[in-house]
Design an enzyme around this catalytic site. Structure first.
Site, PDB file in Angstrom:
ATOM      1  N   ASP A  94       0.789  -1.234   0.000  1.00 43.20           N
ATOM      2  CA  ASP A  94       0.000   0.000   0.000  1.00 43.20           C
ATOM      3  C   ASP A  94       0.817   1.277   0.000  1.00 43.20           C
ATOM      4  O   ASP A  94       0.329   2.330   0.413  1.00 43.20           O
ATOM      5  CB  ASP A  94      -0.908  -0.006   1.235  1.00 43.20           C
ATOM      6  CG  ASP A  94      -0.111  -0.119   2.529  1.00 43.20           C
ATOM      7  OD1 ASP A  94       1.127   0.033   2.487  1.00 43.20           O
ATOM      8  OD2 ASP A  94      -0.724  -0.366   3.585  1.00 43.20           O
ATOM      9  N   GLU A 116      -0.220  -9.034  -1.121  1.00 44.81           N
ATOM     10  CA  GLU A 116      -0.836  -8.458   0.094  1.00 44.81           C
ATOM     11  C   GLU A 116      -2.025  -7.567  -0.298  1.00 44.81           C
ATOM     12  O   GLU A 116      -2.139  -6.408   0.097  1.00 44.81           O
ATOM     13  CB  GLU A 116       0.163  -7.687   0.952  1.00 44.81           C
ATOM     14  CG  GLU A 116      -0.271  -7.534   2.399  1.00 44.81           C
ATOM     15  CD  GLU A 116       0.633  -6.616   3.215  1.00 44.81           C
ATOM     16  OE1 GLU A 116       0.585  -5.397   3.023  1.00 44.81           O
ATOM     17  OE2 GLU A 116       1.399  -7.139   4.036  1.00 44.81           O
ATOM     18  N   GLU A 130      -2.261   5.108   2.838  1.00 47.28           N
ATOM     19  CA  GLU A 130      -2.147   3.684   2.467  1.00 47.28           C
ATOM     20  C   GLU A 130      -3.477   3.042   2.092  1.00 47.28           C
ATOM     21  O   GLU A 130      -3.532   2.209   1.187  1.00 47.28           O
ATOM     22  CB  GLU A 130      -1.473   2.895   3.600  1.00 47.28           C
ATOM     23  CG  GLU A 130       0.012   3.191   3.781  1.00 47.28           C
ATOM     24  CD  GLU A 130       0.291   4.446   4.591  1.00 47.28           C
ATOM     25  OE1 GLU A 130      -0.667   5.075   5.096  1.00 47.28           O
ATOM     26  OE2 GLU A 130       1.475   4.822   4.720  1.00 47.28           O
ATOM     27  N   HIS A 207       5.665   5.620  12.977  1.00 42.11           N
ATOM     28  CA  HIS A 207       6.033   6.439  11.819  1.00 42.11           C
ATOM     29  C   HIS A 207       4.855   6.930  10.995  1.00 42.11           C
ATOM     30  O   HIS A 207       5.017   7.751  10.099  1.00 42.11           O
ATOM     31  CB  HIS A 207       6.969   5.647  10.890  1.00 42.11           C
ATOM     32  CG  HIS A 207       6.304   4.506  10.188  1.00 42.11           C
ATOM     33  ND1 HIS A 207       5.564   4.670   9.046  1.00 42.11           N
ATOM     34  CD2 HIS A 207       6.235   3.191  10.484  1.00 42.11           C
ATOM     35  CE1 HIS A 207       5.087   3.498   8.658  1.00 42.11           C
ATOM     36  NE2 HIS A 207       5.465   2.584   9.512  1.00 42.11           N
ATOM     37  N   ARG A 209       1.919   8.629   8.996  1.00 39.03           N
ATOM     38  CA  ARG A 209       1.610  10.034   8.680  1.00 39.03           C
ATOM     39  C   ARG A 209       0.485  10.596   9.526  1.00 39.03           C
ATOM     40  O   ARG A 209       0.555  11.731   9.982  1.00 39.03           O
ATOM     41  CB  ARG A 209       1.191  10.140   7.204  1.00 39.03           C
ATOM     42  CG  ARG A 209       2.314  10.486   6.306  1.00 39.03           C
ATOM     43  CD  ARG A 209       1.809  10.673   4.878  1.00 39.03           C
ATOM     44  NE  ARG A 209       2.809  11.378   4.109  1.00 39.03           N
ATOM     45  CZ  ARG A 209       3.975  10.884   3.782  1.00 39.03           C
ATOM     46  NH1 ARG A 209       4.306   9.661   4.159  1.00 39.03           N
ATOM     47  NH2 ARG A 209       4.839  11.601   3.085  1.00 39.03           N
ATOM     48  N   HIS A 240      12.561   5.497  13.088  1.00 41.90           N
ATOM     49  CA  HIS A 240      12.431   5.639  11.634  1.00 41.90           C
ATOM     50  C   HIS A 240      13.208   6.878  11.184  1.00 41.90           C
ATOM     51  O   HIS A 240      13.257   7.879  11.898  1.00 41.90           O
ATOM     52  CB  HIS A 240      10.939   5.789  11.320  1.00 41.90           C
ATOM     53  CG  HIS A 240      10.573   5.650   9.871  1.00 41.90           C
ATOM     54  ND1 HIS A 240      10.907   6.592   8.935  1.00 41.90           N
ATOM     55  CD2 HIS A 240       9.887   4.693   9.212  1.00 41.90           C
ATOM     56  CE1 HIS A 240      10.444   6.216   7.746  1.00 41.90           C
ATOM     57  NE2 HIS A 240       9.819   5.057   7.885  1.00 41.90           N
TER      58      HIS A 240
HETATM   59  C1  UD1 Z   1       6.593   4.957   3.758  1.00 45.86           C
HETATM   60  C2  UD1 Z   1       5.207   4.534   3.242  1.00 45.86           C
HETATM   61  C3  UD1 Z   1       4.429   3.825   4.346  1.00 45.86           C
HETATM   62  C4  UD1 Z   1       5.224   2.703   4.954  1.00 45.86           C
HETATM   63  C5  UD1 Z   1       6.579   3.227   5.420  1.00 45.86           C
HETATM   64  C6  UD1 Z   1       7.411   2.094   5.930  1.00 45.86           C
HETATM   65  C7  UD1 Z   1       4.046   5.954   1.617  1.00 45.86           C
HETATM   66  C8  UD1 Z   1       3.186   7.144   1.430  1.00 45.86           C
HETATM   67  N1  UD1 Z   1       4.448   5.714   2.888  1.00 45.86           N
HETATM   68  O1  UD1 Z   1       6.381   5.961   4.751  1.00 45.86           O
HETATM   69  O2  UD1 Z   1       3.232   3.296   3.797  1.00 45.86           O
HETATM   70  O3  UD1 Z   1       4.511   2.199   6.058  1.00 45.86           O
HETATM   71  O4  UD1 Z   1       7.247   3.835   4.291  1.00 45.86           O
HETATM   72  O5  UD1 Z   1       8.484   2.537   6.681  1.00 45.86           O
HETATM   73  O6  UD1 Z   1       4.371   5.282   0.681  1.00 45.86           O
HETATM   74  N2  UD1 Z   1      14.054   8.384   5.066  1.00 45.86           N
HETATM   75  C9  UD1 Z   1      15.446   8.285   5.054  1.00 45.86           C
HETATM   76  N3  UD1 Z   1      16.017   7.073   4.781  1.00 45.86           N
HETATM   77  C10 UD1 Z   1      15.299   5.966   4.521  1.00 45.86           C
HETATM   78  C11 UD1 Z   1      13.887   6.060   4.549  1.00 45.86           C
HETATM   79  C12 UD1 Z   1      13.286   7.276   4.811  1.00 45.86           C
HETATM   80  O7  UD1 Z   1      16.133   9.267   5.282  1.00 45.86           O
HETATM   81  O8  UD1 Z   1      15.881   4.896   4.255  1.00 45.86           O
HETATM   82  C13 UD1 Z   1      13.420   9.697   5.353  1.00 45.86           C
HETATM   83  C14 UD1 Z   1      13.562  10.695   4.183  1.00 45.86           C
HETATM   84  O9  UD1 Z   1      13.716  11.998   4.702  1.00 45.86           O
HETATM   85  C15 UD1 Z   1      12.200  10.578   3.477  1.00 45.86           C
HETATM   86  C16 UD1 Z   1      11.301  10.362   4.679  1.00 45.86           C
HETATM   87  O10 UD1 Z   1      12.022   9.518   5.567  1.00 45.86           O
HETATM   88  O11 UD1 Z   1      11.864  11.707   2.710  1.00 45.86           O
HETATM   89  C17 UD1 Z   1       9.941   9.805   4.380  1.00 45.86           C
HETATM   90  O12 UD1 Z   1       9.989   8.625   3.580  1.00 45.86           O
HETATM   91  P1  UD1 Z   1       8.638   8.159   2.811  1.00 45.86           P
HETATM   92  O13 UD1 Z   1       8.906   6.867   2.132  1.00 45.86           O
HETATM   93  O14 UD1 Z   1       8.098   9.263   1.985  1.00 45.86           O
HETATM   94  O15 UD1 Z   1       7.576   7.979   3.973  1.00 45.86           O
HETATM   95  P2  UD1 Z   1       7.548   6.953   5.189  1.00 45.86           P
HETATM   96  O16 UD1 Z   1       6.996   7.707   6.334  1.00 45.86           O
HETATM   97  O17 UD1 Z   1       8.834   6.261   5.306  1.00 45.86           O
HETATM   98  N1  UDP Z   2      11.742  -3.474  10.973  1.00 51.36           N
HETATM   99  C1  UDP Z   2      13.122  -3.595  10.825  1.00 51.36           C
HETATM  100  N2  UDP Z   2      13.942  -2.773  11.562  1.00 51.36           N
HETATM  101  C2  UDP Z   2      13.439  -1.855  12.429  1.00 51.36           C
HETATM  102  C3  UDP Z   2      12.033  -1.725  12.552  1.00 51.36           C
HETATM  103  C4  UDP Z   2      11.212  -2.550  11.798  1.00 51.36           C
HETATM  104  O1  UDP Z   2      13.603  -4.424  10.049  1.00 51.36           O
HETATM  105  O2  UDP Z   2      14.233  -1.157  13.071  1.00 51.36           O
HETATM  106  C5  UDP Z   2      10.856  -4.345  10.146  1.00 51.36           C
HETATM  107  C6  UDP Z   2       9.712  -5.027  10.865  1.00 51.36           C
HETATM  108  O3  UDP Z   2      10.094  -6.284  11.382  1.00 51.36           O
HETATM  109  C7  UDP Z   2       8.658  -5.169   9.781  1.00 51.36           C
HETATM  110  C8  UDP Z   2       8.927  -3.965   8.899  1.00 51.36           C
HETATM  111  O4  UDP Z   2      10.223  -3.495   9.207  1.00 51.36           O
HETATM  112  O5  UDP Z   2       8.861  -6.328   8.990  1.00 51.36           O
HETATM  113  C9  UDP Z   2       7.906  -2.901   9.172  1.00 51.36           C
HETATM  114  O6  UDP Z   2       8.256  -1.731   8.548  1.00 51.36           O
HETATM  115  P1  UDP Z   2       7.586  -0.346   8.856  1.00 51.36           P
HETATM  116  O7  UDP Z   2       7.065  -0.320  10.259  1.00 51.36           O
HETATM  117  O8  UDP Z   2       8.568   0.688   8.455  1.00 51.36           O
HETATM  118  O9  UDP Z   2       6.400  -0.289   7.796  1.00 51.36           O
HETATM  119  P2  UDP Z   2       4.888  -0.806   7.812  1.00 51.36           P
HETATM  120  O10 UDP Z   2       4.874  -2.252   8.095  1.00 51.36           O
HETATM  121  O11 UDP Z   2       4.158   0.013   8.834  1.00 51.36           O
HETATM  122  O12 UDP Z   2       4.421  -0.469   6.426  1.00 51.36           O
END
Ligand code: UD1
Ligand code: UDP
Length: 382
Positions: A94, A116, A130, A207, A209, A240
């Protein structure tokens, strides 16, 4: 028979890794394109599961917006699809990568398989975006791999043709079972120093939104309260990388006694931490699926969940995001051992470790190369 797997965030990578491994057995040819909507958190998973990447759009920007991500994925993937011309594109879950990749494939009339599929909260703003990403992807997809029978029912209610739906279990359980080890030795110095026998280790992540701002601050204050009230509790909070999470976490919890703020853990470290912890507090989707399989109670830091199976099984409880309520729910589990015992049971509503094999078989069936796989039925052996 090229099948293009497209993903971009940590959870998608964890959950697509078993699918990639299953497809590698042939005769289909899996090719991986990452959007890198996440960078470091994605790379940790690619490295662990040794997934070779053929195309990397490398789109992540600090503090990126949904519009930026959507535009960059759509544009970048159009070129990849023109070059590869796969028979099918596989997406997961999602995220904005999921939706934009599905749209890019649809524009080139390439069928999409949605892994999924079918989870619904029925509220477009919870989880946001999502819920809508998943619905839109469902509309674009030709094949739907549902983790549970309930997800299948959701799609049937939306008039998706039943013969395009396969109930496979969730691939996260495949990943988890391949990674958790009884005698695992942590590499992370904080985890190595924890006394898992003498202390109650709480794992927290957040994490979403819709929790940014006030709810996230409330959650963090509740974690601080918990550590203050229970001297035998250690809170491990892998933070995160999103600045919307990192900044308040540092401001509210930095330096709090027995609260360990650490960078995101590699999946091997994190899954084995889950297997050894006492309780999980999280707004994550994936954790709601993993913790029940490990017999760990979960307090979900949200108002709604698109994963009600864990709640129905009794191992997951919606705790909301208010400081008092989160604190109350966690306290109840920390003082009432009978209540804790009722929740701390291993159940497998989400999978039996065979989901990727079923998806592989379903794809062979779709291409006319094999039988339709039997559906996953929770509570039965795979
Ligand atoms: C995204 C997904 C969310 C998912 C989550 C898992 C969308 C809208 N959101 O949210 O569904 O649950 O990932 O974690 O698709 N960043 C880093 N390094 C990384 C990852 C993220 O620096 O490796 C920072 C960056 O500043 C980036 C920000 O996090 O711009 C947000 O990342 P983004 O993928 O847009 O949103 P998430 O909150 O991670
Ligand atoms: N996870 C990880 N390292 C961490 C925190 C979470 O590998 O420090 C794993 C966790 O076991 C799960 C996945 O990341 O499989 C969940 O990711 P996240 O919470 O970012 O996204 P969501 O599942 O909410 O989309």
């Amino acid at each position: 028979m090229d099948v293009l797997l497209v993903f971009g965030t940590r959870p998608e990578a964890i959950k697509m890794a078993p699918v990639y491994r299953a497809l590698r057995e042939g005769p289909l040819r899996p090719i991986v394109a990452v959007t890198a909507q996440h960078r470091e958190m994605l790379d940790q998973v690619l490295e662990l599961f040794q997934i070779p990447v053929a195309y990397d759009l490398n789109i992540m920007r600090e503090g990126q917006s949904l519009t930026q991500v959507t535009g960059l994925v759509l544009g970048g993937l159009a070129q990849v699809l023109e070059e590869v011309r796969p028979r099918l594109v596989l997406v997961h879950g999602d995220t904005t990568t999921t939706f934009a990749a599905s749209l890019a494939a649809f524009y080139q009339q390439i069928p999409v398989g949605h892994v999924e599929a079918g989870l619904r909260s029925h509220d477009p703003y919870n989880p946001y975006p999502e819920e809508m990403n998943r619905r839109l992807t469902g509309s674009l997809a030709a094949l739907h791999f549902c983790p549970t029978p309930l997800a299948r029912e959701n799609l049937c209610r939306e008039s998706v043709a039943p013969d395009r739906i396969y109930v496979t279990g969730n691939t996260v359980i495949d990943a988890l079972l391949s990674i958790v080890e009884e005698d695992y030795q942590f590499q992370d110095p904080t985890l190595r120093s924890l006394d898992f026998a003498g202390r109650r280790v709480l794992v927290a992540t957040a994490h979403r939104r819709e929790n940014w701002g006030g709810p996230l601050r409330d959650i963090m204050l509740a974690l601080k309260d918990l550590a203050d009230r229970f001297p035998d509790v250690e809170v491990v909070f892998p933070v995160h990388r999103n600045p919307q999470v990192r900044e308040p976490a540092q401001a509210i919890l930095g330096g709090a006694p027995r609260v360990h703020l650490i960078p995101p853990l590699p999946y091997g470290e994190f899954a084995n931490l889950l297997a050894r912890c006492h309780l999980v507090l999280t707004d994550s989707g994936g954790l709601q699926e993993e913790a029940p399989a490990l017999g760990k109670p979960v307090l979900v830091l949200r108002e709604k969940t698109e994963r009600p199976e864990g709640v129905a099984a009794g191992t997951v409880r919606l705790a909301g995001t208010r400081r008092e309520t989160v604190l109350q729910e966690a306290e109840r589990l920390l003082v009432d051992s009978e209540e804790y015992g009722r929740m701390a049971r291993a159940v497998n509503p989400y999978g039996d470790g065979m989901a990727a094999a079923r998806i592989h078989q379903a794809l062979l069936h779709y291409f006319g190369l094999g039988e339709r796989p039997l559906d996953f039925r929770p509570g039965e052996e795979g």
